[in-house]
Scaffold this motif. Structure first.
Motif, PDB file in Angstrom:
ATOM      1  N   VAL A   1      60.371  14.290  15.395  1.00  0.00           N
ATOM      2  CA  VAL A   1      60.606  15.725  15.462  1.00  0.00           C
ATOM      3  C   VAL A   1      59.466  16.447  14.754  1.00  0.00           C
ATOM      4  N   VAL A   2      58.859  17.353  15.470  1.00  0.00           N
ATOM      5  CA  VAL A   2      57.797  18.159  14.891  1.00  0.00           C
ATOM      6  C   VAL A   2      58.340  19.566  14.735  1.00  0.00           C
ATOM      7  N   VAL A   3      58.401  20.039  13.505  1.00  0.00           N
ATOM      8  CA  VAL A   3      58.939  21.365  13.223  1.00  0.00           C
ATOM      9  C   VAL A   3      57.762  22.285  12.954  1.00  0.00           C
ATOM     10  N   VAL A   4      57.694  23.322  13.767  1.00  0.00           N
ATOM     11  CA  VAL A   4      56.648  24.317  13.588  1.00  0.00           C
ATOM     12  C   VAL A   4      57.329  25.585  13.096  1.00  0.00           C
ATOM     13  N   GLN A   5      56.923  26.036  11.943  1.00  0.00           N
ATOM     14  CA  GLN A   5      57.515  27.236  11.384  1.00  0.00           C
ATOM     15  C   GLN A   5      56.620  28.424  11.680  1.00  0.00           C
TER      16      GLN A   5
END
Length: 66
Positions: free
Chosen positions: A57-61
């Motif tokens: 999972v890549v979380v981009v804020q």
């Protein structure tokens, strides 16, 4: 075959089995599952490890709103 040669080949065989397992684990799949798979079908496991979808999972804020 001598015992030493058998031991060396077994070490190489098991060492090569770690390659697809590590690739799959980096993509979020089961290390143990791919390790066992690659012990028996190493070339197919290696191809499968590179082809499977990345589950990581890549979380981009978003930047905070000003």
């Amino acid at each position: 075959m001598s015992l030493i040669l058998i031991v060396i080949l077994a070490i190489i065989w098991i060492s090569l089995a770690f390659w697809p397992a590590r690739v799959a684990a980096r993509k979020g799949h089961s290390f143990l599952g791919f390790f066992i798979f690659s012990l028996f079908l190493w070339p197919i496991a290696l191809i499968a490890a590179y082809v499977v979808r990345d589950r990581a999972v890549v979380v981009v804020q978003a930047p905070p709103a000003a």
